[in-house]
Motif scaffolding. Structure first.
Motif, PDB file in Angstrom:
ATOM      1  N   THR A  15       0.840  -1.198   0.000  1.00  0.00           N
ATOM      2  CA  THR A  15       0.000   0.000   0.000  1.00  0.00           C
ATOM      3  C   THR A  15       0.877   1.251   0.000  1.00  0.00           C
ATOM      4  OG1 THR A  15      -0.163   0.196   2.420  1.00  0.00           O
ATOM      5  CG2 THR A  15      -1.726  -1.279   1.311  1.00  0.00           C
ATOM      6  N   GLY A  16       0.274   2.347  -0.446  1.00  0.00           N
ATOM      7  CA  GLY A  16       1.046   3.591  -0.568  1.00  0.00           C
ATOM      8  C   GLY A  16       2.107   3.496  -1.638  1.00  0.00           C
ATOM      9  N   ASP A  40      -2.938   2.419  -4.023  1.00  0.00           N
ATOM     10  CA  ASP A  40      -2.798   3.837  -3.672  1.00  0.00           C
ATOM     11  C   ASP A  40      -4.004   4.579  -4.244  1.00  0.00           C
ATOM     12  OD1 ASP A  40      -1.681   6.601  -3.338  1.00  0.00           O
ATOM     13  OD2 ASP A  40       0.167   5.518  -2.941  1.00  0.00           O
ATOM     14  N   ALA A  94       1.198   2.586   3.436  1.00  0.00           N
ATOM     15  CA  ALA A  94       0.455   3.842   3.280  1.00  0.00           C
ATOM     16  C   ALA A  94       0.310   4.555   4.611  1.00  0.00           C
ATOM     17  CB  ALA A  94      -0.924   3.567   2.689  1.00  0.00           C
TER      18      ALA A  94
END
Length: 253
Positions: A15-16, A40, A94
Motif C-alpha cells: 500500500t502507498g 494507492d 500507506a
C-alpha cells in the motif's frame, strides 16, 4: 553471514505504492523476485511504479482505491489473490500525517488519519491472514519513530503509529502458534512526497520541532524498503512481533 532476501515466485500487496517508501518497497520486493499488487489513491504514480516493477521482470497489478474505506481493503486483498493465485506478504506502508495544534484539529482530519494509518492496516490484515496462513506468509507494518516519542503538533499521527505498534504485537501473540509472521518497521524522517509537502500550523514553535529532528539527518528510503522486504521474506523468519527502529538514533535518548 550475508542477508539474502528471496521472494522468487511469491506475491505481495504494497500500500502507498505510488511514491516514496511504498514505491521503494515494491521495487525491493520485485528485485527479490516477487510479483506485486500496488495500492494507492494516486493512479498516475501507481502506473509509474508498475512500469518500474515490470522493467525488473515481475508482474505488477494496480489497484487505485481509498483505503480509508474498509470494503476497499478487503477488495484489494481479493484482487491480489485472484491475480496471483495466493498471497505471501502484506506490506502496510500507506500513511498520512497532518500537523495541527491539537485544539484546532478538524474532526475530519483526525478521523482520516486514524482510518488510513490504523484502521486500514487492520482491515487489510483481517482479509489477508487466511491467505497468508496458507503460505506461511508475513505482514509488515510501517510505523514510525513517532510511535515512541511525543511529537508536537502530531497527536493524531503519534497515536496511530503507537497503536499500530501495539496492534502488531497483539496480532503476533494471537498467531504465535500458527504459520505467519507479523512485524513492524519504524523509520525516522525520510525524504518522501509526504515530507516534502508537509504544512505546519500557524504560529508553530520550531524549537519543539527540532526536538524530534535527527542529529544524523534523514533516513534513506531504500534502506527502509530493503528491511521491509527482508521481513516479508523467509530470510526474516527469526522476527515475529518485532518492531525494527530505523531512525538514526532519534529514539535512543
Amino acid at each position: 553471514m550475508p542477508i539474502r532476501t528471496d521472494m522468487t515466485g511469491k506475491s505481495a500487496v504494497v500500500t502507498g505504492a505510488a511514491s516514496g517508501l511504498g514505491r521503494g518497497t515494491a521495487l525491493a520486493l520485485a528485485r527479490a523476485g516477487a510479483n506485486v499488487l500496488l495500492v494507492d489513491v494516486n493512479a498516475t504514480g501507481l502506473e509509474e511504479t508498475a512500469d518500474q516493477v515490470r522493467a525488473l521482470g515481475r508482474q505488477a497489478q494496480v489497484r487505485v482505491t481509498d483505503l480509508a474505506q474498509a470494503d476497499n481493503c478487503a477488495a484489494a486483498i481479493a484482487a491480489a489473490v485472484e491475480a496471483f493465485g495466493g498471497l505471501d506478504a502484506l506490506c502496510n506502508v500507506a500513511g498520512l500525517i497532518i500537523f495541527s495544534n491539537s485544539a484546532d484539529m478538524a474532526t475530519a482530519d483526525w478521523d482520516k488519519t486514524l482510518a488510513v494509518n490504523l484502521s486500514a492496516p487492520f482491515h487489510l490484515s483481517k482479509a489477508a491472514i487466511p491467505h497468508l496462513l496458507a503460505r506461511d506468509g508475513a505482514i509488515v507494518n510501517v510505523t514510525s519513530s513517532a510511535a515512541f516519542i511525543g511529537e508536537a503538533y502530531a497527536a493524531a499521527y503519534c497515536a496511530t503509529k503507537a497503536g499500530l505498534n501495539a496492534m502488531t504485537k497483539a496480532m503476533a501473540m494471537e498467531y504465535m502458534k500458527q504459520p505467519i509472521r507479523i512485524n513492524a518497521v519504524a523509520p525516522g524522517g525520510m525524504m518522501t512526497n509526504i515530507a516534502a509537502n508537509l504544512k505546519m500550523p500557524e504560529g508553530v514553535d520550531y524549537e519543539l520541532i527540532k526536538r524530534f529532528s535527527g542529529m544524523r539527518g534523514l533516513v534513506e528510503v531504500d534502506d527502509v524498503a530493503e528491511m521491509i522486504a527482508y521481513l516479508a521474506s523467509d530470510a526474516g523468519k527469526g522476527f515475529h512481533g518485532a518492531c525494527v527502529t530505523m531512525d538514526r538514533g532519534i529514539t535512543a535518548g
